[in-house]
Design a protein around this motif. Structure first.
Motif, PDB file in Angstrom:
ATOM      1  N   ILE A 227      48.031  90.643  63.426  1.00 17.97           N
ATOM      2  CA  ILE A 227      47.226  91.051  64.591  1.00 17.97           C
ATOM      3  C   ILE A 227      45.829  91.369  64.046  1.00 17.97           C
ATOM      4  N   GLN A 228      44.815  90.661  64.565  1.00 16.86           N
ATOM      5  CA  GLN A 228      43.470  90.648  63.960  1.00 16.86           C
ATOM      6  C   GLN A 228      42.640  91.874  64.380  1.00 16.86           C
ATOM      7  N   LYS A 229      42.931  92.987  63.707  1.00 22.58           N
ATOM      8  CA  LYS A 229      42.294  94.271  64.045  1.00 22.58           C
ATOM      9  C   LYS A 229      40.769  94.154  64.205  1.00 22.58           C
ATOM     10  N   GLU A 230      40.139  93.399  63.309  1.00 21.59           N
ATOM     11  CA  GLU A 230      38.682  93.309  63.298  1.00 21.59           C
ATOM     12  C   GLU A 230      38.100  92.591  64.512  1.00 21.59           C
ATOM     13  N   ARG A 231      38.949  91.934  65.315  1.00 25.48           N
ATOM     14  CA  ARG A 231      38.446  91.217  66.501  1.00 25.48           C
ATOM     15  C   ARG A 231      38.642  92.025  67.792  1.00 25.48           C
ATOM     16  N   PHE A 232      39.253  93.224  67.697  1.00 29.15           N
ATOM     17  CA  PHE A 232      39.512  94.025  68.901  1.00 29.15           C
ATOM     18  C   PHE A 232      38.300  94.895  69.238  1.00 29.15           C
ATOM     19  N   GLU A 233      37.905  94.908  70.519  1.00 32.97           N
ATOM     20  CA  GLU A 233      36.827  95.812  70.934  1.00 32.97           C
ATOM     21  C   GLU A 233      37.378  97.206  71.178  1.00 32.97           C
ATOM     22  N   ASP A 234      38.644  97.287  71.631  1.00 35.17           N
ATOM     23  CA  ASP A 234      39.245  98.567  72.007  1.00 35.17           C
ATOM     24  C   ASP A 234      40.315  98.953  70.965  1.00 35.17           C
ATOM     25  N   PRO A 235      40.060 100.005  70.151  1.00 34.39           N
ATOM     26  CA  PRO A 235      41.025 100.391  69.114  1.00 34.39           C
ATOM     27  C   PRO A 235      42.397 100.773  69.693  1.00 34.39           C
ATOM     28  N   GLU A 236      42.409 101.304  70.922  1.00 32.78           N
ATOM     29  CA  GLU A 236      43.699 101.680  71.538  1.00 32.78           C
ATOM     30  C   GLU A 236      44.545 100.444  71.840  1.00 32.78           C
ATOM     31  N   GLU A 237      43.866  99.385  72.236  1.00 34.24           N
ATOM     32  CA  GLU A 237      44.547  98.115  72.502  1.00 34.24           C
ATOM     33  C   GLU A 237      45.203  97.603  71.214  1.00 34.24           C
ATOM     34  N   TYR A 238      44.473  97.748  70.096  1.00 37.44           N
ATOM     35  CA  TYR A 238      45.040  97.338  68.804  1.00 37.44           C
ATOM     36  C   TYR A 238      46.276  98.171  68.482  1.00 37.44           C
ATOM     37  N   GLU A 239      46.178  99.483  68.665  1.00 35.07           N
ATOM     38  CA  GLU A 239      47.310 100.375  68.368  1.00 35.07           C
ATOM     39  C   GLU A 239      48.536  99.978  69.189  1.00 35.07           C
ATOM     40  N   ARG A 240      48.308  99.597  70.444  1.00 34.37           N
ATOM     41  CA  ARG A 240      49.409  99.230  71.338  1.00 34.37           C
ATOM     42  C   ARG A 240      50.088  97.925  70.885  1.00 34.37           C
ATOM     43  N   LEU A 241      49.289  97.029  70.307  1.00 30.38           N
ATOM     44  CA  LEU A 241      49.813  95.691  70.023  1.00 30.38           C
ATOM     45  C   LEU A 241      50.135  95.433  68.550  1.00 30.38           C
ATOM     46  N   LYS A 242      49.742  96.360  67.667  1.00 29.63           N
ATOM     47  CA  LYS A 242      49.776  96.044  66.226  1.00 29.63           C
ATOM     48  C   LYS A 242      51.184  95.790  65.685  1.00 29.63           C
ATOM     49  N   THR A 243      52.192  96.371  66.308  1.00 29.47           N
ATOM     50  CA  THR A 243      53.553  96.136  65.797  1.00 29.47           C
ATOM     51  C   THR A 243      54.373  95.288  66.772  1.00 29.47           C
ATOM     52  N   SER A 244      53.707  94.371  67.446  1.00 28.73           N
ATOM     53  CA  SER A 244      54.402  93.533  68.443  1.00 28.73           C
ATOM     54  C   SER A 244      55.578  92.788  67.833  1.00 28.73           C
ATOM     55  N   TYR A 245      55.407  92.281  66.623  1.00 23.41           N
ATOM     56  CA  TYR A 245      56.480  91.527  65.977  1.00 23.41           C
ATOM     57  C   TYR A 245      56.632  91.968  64.538  1.00 23.41           C
ATOM     58  N   GLU A 246      57.900  92.105  64.112  1.00 25.08           N
ATOM     59  CA  GLU A 246      58.151  92.341  62.694  1.00 25.08           C
ATOM     60  C   GLU A 246      59.342  91.492  62.279  1.00 25.08           C
ATOM     61  N   VAL A 247      59.100  90.575  61.372  1.00 26.29           N
ATOM     62  CA  VAL A 247      60.180  89.729  60.858  1.00 26.29           C
ATOM     63  C   VAL A 247      60.910  90.514  59.778  1.00 26.29           C
ATOM     64  N   THR A 248      62.238  90.678  59.959  1.00 25.71           N
ATOM     65  CA  THR A 248      63.075  91.395  58.987  1.00 25.71           C
ATOM     66  C   THR A 248      64.244  90.483  58.623  1.00 25.71           C
ATOM     67  N   ASN A 249      65.140  90.978  57.782  1.00 23.27           N
ATOM     68  CA  ASN A 249      66.340  90.191  57.452  1.00 23.27           C
ATOM     69  C   ASN A 249      67.181  89.940  58.702  1.00 23.27           C
TER      70      ASN A 249
END
Ligand code: CP
Length: 305
Positions: A227-249
């Motif tokens: 998730i491209q943090k540096e392209r977000f204008e709204d830091p809260e939007e980044y916080e909401r979306l930053k863990t949208s997907y996590e690939v695990t075993n």
């Protein structure tokens, strides 16, 4: 010389030549041979944004071809752009100092501006949310090496498809190689409609599926992105979306047999470290493939292949 600014400007024959030249160089290096194609030539790397892989792999590629490197890291603060010099004028300067240049910059179109100023070949090392064509080429090289073909494969592009330039270049290139796509992203980070509609219009199969588990069950390649943090204008939007997907075993257990996992890197939390032990975890091999592919690009744009 030819600029490499986007994947659309490359013909199929040129893409195949890049793949073949990279494979040839890789074979020479693996057998302990030396290449001196770029003896006497100089590469300038101008990086206005952070990079580990793109800058270092281009630099080692040039050195492994017997050439030399001029490097401007932190170009935003350490070059005369800080004093207001335009990218166009920087191109005018670089053409007198180097035979080929690679630029990374936060603004879309910046590589084209450098190329407009320079008569020497310019390679786009990532321009904002625009394109990252050399990444797309090393991704294609990786898929061919790992899967032996591209035709008929299902490729799931997952994560930040809105801002990720690697998937913008990658989708355009892989679409020409006979793949089907699954786009897996939260709605706010969906692939730009212009890209999705363009693919569909040209007859490419595209499934939109925000559910990663059901997407991996039918994918031959999972291409994760940060998730491209540096392209977000709204830091809260980044916080909401930053863990949208996590690939695990657990994700890997649900995957189609033989699925490979790719990622342009750097990763943050989207692929757990435990997944590195999975034999289909191809992302570090993918990054290493950047060297022969960028060797091929440097030699070809300078007519030294
Ligand atoms: N994949 C990629 O472009 O990595 P860097 O940002 O480290 O160059």
């Amino acid at each position: 010389g030819k600029d490499i600014l986007d994947v659309q400007s490359l013909t199929d024959d040129e893409v195949h030549l890049i793949m073949e030249t990279a494979a040839r160089y890789e074979r020479v290096m693996k057998s302990g041979g030396r290449l001196l194609n770029m003896d006497g030539k100089t590469l300038a790397t101008l990086f206005y944004e952070p990079s580990t892989r793109t800058r270092l792999s281009f630099e080692t590629a040039m050195l492994r071809l017997g050439g030399t490197v001029l490097s401007v890291a932190d170009a935003k603060t350490s070059s005369s752009s800080k004093k207001g010099e335009t990218i166009y004028d920087t191109g005018k300067m670089i053409e007198g100092y180097a035979d080929v240049a690679v630029i990374r910059h936060p603004e879309t179109g910046s590589a084209a501006e450098l190329a407009a100023g320079s008569s020497k070949p310019v390679i786009n090392g990532g321009d904002g949310a625009g394109q990252h064509p050399t990444q797309a080429l090393l991704d294609l090289y990786t898929i061919i090496k790992e899967k032996g073909k591209t035709e008929g494969l299902t490729v799931c592009l997952a994560g930040d498809l809105k801002n990720g330039r690697t998937v913008h270049s990658g989708a355009a290139l892989l679409a020409r190689m006979g793949v089907k796509f699954i786009f897996t992203a939260p709605e706010a980070l969906a692939m730009p409609a212009s890209i999705t509609e363009g693919l569909k219009k040209s007859g490419v199969e595209v499934e939109i599926n925000p559910d990663l588990d059901s997407a991996v069950a039918k994918s031959d390649v999972l291409y994760m992105t940060r998730i491209q943090k540096e392209r977000f204008e709204d830091p809260e939007e980044y916080e909401r979306l930053k863990t949208s997907y996590e690939v695990t075993n657990e994700t890997v257990k649900k995957a189609k047999k033989g699925m490979i996992i790719m990622h342009p890197l750097p990763r943050v939390t989207e692929i757990a470290v435990e997944v590195d032990a999975y034999e289909g975890a191809a992302y570090f091999r993918q990054a290493a493939n950047g060297v022969p592919v960028r060797m091929a690009l440097l030699a070809l744009v300078c007519g030294c292949e």
